[in-house]
Design an enzyme around this catalytic site. Structure first.
Site, PDB file in Angstrom:
ATOM      1  N   ARG A 135      13.117  -4.770   6.550  1.00 37.37           N
ATOM      2  CA  ARG A 135      13.506  -4.848   5.432  1.00 37.37           C
ATOM      3  C   ARG A 135      14.942  -4.953   4.999  1.00 37.37           C
ATOM      4  O   ARG A 135      15.947  -4.546   4.134  1.00 37.37           O
ATOM      5  CB  ARG A 135      12.857  -3.361   4.742  1.00 37.37           C
ATOM      6  CG  ARG A 135      13.278  -3.106   3.449  1.00 37.37           C
ATOM      7  CD  ARG A 135      12.426  -2.514   2.551  1.00 37.37           C
ATOM      8  NE  ARG A 135      12.655  -2.153   0.932  1.00 37.37           N
ATOM      9  CZ  ARG A 135      13.106  -0.687   0.943  1.00 37.37           C
ATOM     10  NH1 ARG A 135      13.258  -0.111   1.758  1.00 37.37           N
ATOM     11  NH2 ARG A 135      13.639  -0.285  -0.626  1.00 37.37           N
ATOM     12  N   CYS A 160       1.227  -1.111  -0.194  1.00 36.07           N
ATOM     13  CA  CYS A 160       0.156   0.089   0.351  1.00 36.07           C
ATOM     14  C   CYS A 160       1.047   1.605   0.180  1.00 36.07           C
ATOM     15  O   CYS A 160       1.995   1.202  -0.073  1.00 36.07           O
ATOM     16  CB  CYS A 160      -0.836   0.263   1.832  1.00 36.07           C
ATOM     17  SG  CYS A 160      -0.086   0.002   2.676  1.00 36.07           S
ATOM     18  N   ALA A 220       3.181   1.299   3.071  1.00 34.77           N
ATOM     19  CA  ALA A 220       4.399   1.095   2.480  1.00 34.77           C
ATOM     20  C   ALA A 220       5.211   1.272   1.620  1.00 34.77           C
ATOM     21  O   ALA A 220       6.449   1.778   1.866  1.00 34.77           O
ATOM     22  CB  ALA A 220       4.401  -0.463   1.724  1.00 34.77           C
ATOM     23  N   HIS A 267       5.349   6.103  -2.441  1.00 33.40           N
ATOM     24  CA  HIS A 267       6.545   6.572  -3.903  1.00 33.40           C
ATOM     25  C   HIS A 267       6.970   7.557  -3.772  1.00 33.40           C
ATOM     26  O   HIS A 267       7.606   8.835  -3.423  1.00 33.40           O
ATOM     27  CB  HIS A 267       7.775   5.491  -5.099  1.00 33.40           C
ATOM     28  CG  HIS A 267       7.552   4.270  -4.387  1.00 33.40           C
ATOM     29  ND1 HIS A 267       7.094   2.989  -5.330  1.00 33.40           N
ATOM     30  CD2 HIS A 267       7.788   3.205  -3.024  1.00 33.40           C
ATOM     31  CE1 HIS A 267       7.740   1.907  -4.462  1.00 33.40           C
ATOM     32  NE2 HIS A 267       7.890   2.268  -3.237  1.00 33.40           N
TER      33      HIS A 267
END
Lengths: 71, 492
Positions: free
Chosen positions: B96, B62, B65, B195
């Site tokens: 991550r 999403c 994220a 992003h």
């Protein structure tokens, strides 16, 4: 009326980038392209056409301009 | 199985689509294609960045994220508040593996989870008061933080909290940058919009902060690494190469990066962009506003590294170009030895990839250096400009799949029968149980780095130990094996 970012590609051609559509295409022809004026109908390599009022002086690239869809 | 022809691949796609209802089939057919290197524009053969179909298993994330997990999260000296209910931050905490240097909890905060832990009353009465209290509390408990970002989770947008006002107020009181990021998870179709939103937040709240500050000494060889998240130390492996060729890396975005580095980025001479998908927006902005050119590079596998190093050197004078050649020369013996060792063991193996960002196209070169072939690739959240760049990298008649569903991926694998699959954690155990070697290519299966020459050695070793692992011969229980198989196994 998409906002278009135009930058100069490695090969010297102008790259027409529409962020909203993730479209990256080279500009094939520009109607008015002289030392002190730039604009008119812009045709891309994929055949689509956009229009912008010819502007003077010639803008320095990269820059963001607001185009209209031609036709 | 030998390579598939164009017709066979097309037939496979048709066969896989057969089970869908008419409407779903009509949608999914647009996302699957057979690669044709002759096609100039991907939009003619593949549709991407569209909403996933309800009811299918998608592997996407999403917007939260994309912003907290990818772009903002790795900035180590800022505190990133997961603003909203506790789960989003807690279940994604430290998963991550973006490595960083620092003392966690003192001057760096990368693996910690800060959350406003929304309860019913915060939803009913709004969470702004809580947020401003959190800002003060954070600054008392962690005085060495350089700034705070507020990463919105879904409810923030739904109840209409004014996090911008709280941020402005807080920034005045604490005298630190406080960045509100409107990355509610429901925005957009995948993490990709996250992003973009994060990039826009960097542009609006960080990039211009030091425009009038000339105290930073610049050199003509300043570059930045953009879109490298230092997974398993990737950015460090890249950075050493750039420094060896005489460049000065003044910022890492955002793996092992700091707020100060980001603020100083507009003083660079060249932006080096690794993950095009997540950071092209801000690179384009810097080109327009500050006139900093940017270029995409690829540090996977010696062929692509050499290509990229030469291209980077092309932006600078001859001294850098000579040094770039020296760097390539210096590591030649090292990577030749890696290839000599692993290529015979991996030659001709076929790989299918399904990841996100830049990897579906960037890693192809590294596999080819090892004599392997990528027969299928796809992105979780790419846009058409990514596929434009992918078509050239992939062989003709190979499979390309966008936002592939769990079902489609399994069916493709059953027919194509690759020797290795590179995808995410959600796919890993399905394929391993099917008896197919698998690497988790989101965070390098807890290994890494894979970038640079140092990374290539690790990459080759990992691929070898996965594909040639003896466990793949043990998929059948011994008492189910026929006599002949036993005999041949013993002989081998």
């Amino acid at each position: 009326m998409p906002n278009v970012m135009i930058r100069i590609k490695d090969n010297g051609a102008l790259l027409f980038y529409i962020a909203k559509k993730d479209q990256e295409d080279e500009i094939a022809t520009v109607e008015v392209d002289t030392d002190n004026e730039w604009g008119g109908v812009v045709e891309l390599t994929d055949g689509s056409k956009y229009y912008i009022e010819p502007m003077s002086p010639r803008p320095s690239f990269p820059t963001t301009l607001r185009f209209k869809r031609a036709e | 199985m030998t390579t598939m022809t164009r017709e066979e691949t097309q037939a496979l796609i048709q066969e896989v689509l057969e089970v869908y209802p008419e409407k779903a089939k009509k949608d999914r057919v647009l996302h699957l294609t057979v690669n044709d290197q002759g096609v100039e524009q991907s939009k003619k053969c593949i549709t991407s960045n569209r909403k996933s179909l309800p009811g299918v298993m998608t592997i996407r994330g999403c917007a939260y994220a994309g912003s907290k997990g990818v772009v903002w999260g790795p900035i180590k000296d800022m505190i990133h508040i997961s603003h909203g209910p506790v789960g989003c931050g807690q279940y994604s905490r430290a998963g991550r593996r973006n490595y960083y240097v620092g003392t966690t909890g003192i001057n760096t905060f990368g693996t910690m989870n800060f959350t406003s832990d929304f309860q019913e009353k915060d939803i009913v009465f709004g969470g702004d008061k809580k947020l401003s209290k959190i800002l003060t509390e954070i600054d008392q408990l962690f005085p060495l933080n350089k700034g705070i970002t507020i990463q919105s989770e879904c409810p923030i947008g739904l109840i209409g909290d004014d996090i911008e006002a709280v941020s402005k107020q807080g920034a005045k009181e604490l005298e630190k940058p406080i960045v509100p990021v409107r990355c509610e998870g429901f925005r957009g179709v995948s993490q990709s919009l996250g992003h973009h939103i994060a990039n826009d937040a960097v542009r609006d709240w960080v990039l211009g902060n030091r425009d009038n500050d000339t105290s930073f000494e610049v050199t003509p060889y300043d570059v930045t690494i953009i879109g490298d998240y230092n997974i398993g130390g990737d950015a460090w492996a890249s950075r050493t190469l750039l420094e060896e060729m005489g460049l000065r890396v003044i910022a890492q975005w955002s793996g092992d990066g700091t707020l100060a580095e980001m603020e100083n980025t507009p003083k660079a001479k060249l932006n080096l962009l690794h993950c095009y998908r997540s950071m092209n927006y801000v690179s384009r902005h810097m080109e327009e506003k500050y006139g900093i050119p940017w270029m995409e590079y690829n540090f996977f596998g010696p062929t692509k590294i050499a290509e990229s190093l030469r291209k980077i050197a092309g932006f600078f004078d001859e001294s850098i170009q000579i040094k770039a050649e020296k760097v390539i020369e210096k590591y030649k013996a090292e990577f030749d030895a890696v290839i000599a060792k692993y290529r015979p063991r991996l030659e001709g193996k076929r790989v299918m990839l399904y990841v996100g960002g830049l990897r579906p196209r960037h890693i192809i070169g590294a596999y080819e250096d090892l004599g392997m072939e990528v027969v299928g690739t796809g992105y979780e959240f790419a846009h058409n400009d990514d596929y434009d760049r992918t078509i050239k990298e992939m062989g003709n008649a190979t499979l390309i799949y966008d936002d592939v569903t769990g079902y489609e991926f399994e069916e493709f694998v059953k027919t194509v029968k690759p020797d290795l699959i590179g995808s995410g954690i959600k796919e890993k155990y399905i394929f391993q149980k099917m008896g197919i070697p698998f690497r988790q290519m989101h965070s390098w299966d807890y290994s890494g780095p894979y970038h640079g020459y140092d990374g290539f050695a690790i990459f080759a070793r990992d691929m070898d130990m996965t594909i040639n692992n003896p466990c793949w011969n043990k998929m059948q229980a011994p008492w189910l094996k026929s006599e002949t198989e036993d005999a041949s196994a013993e002989a081998a």
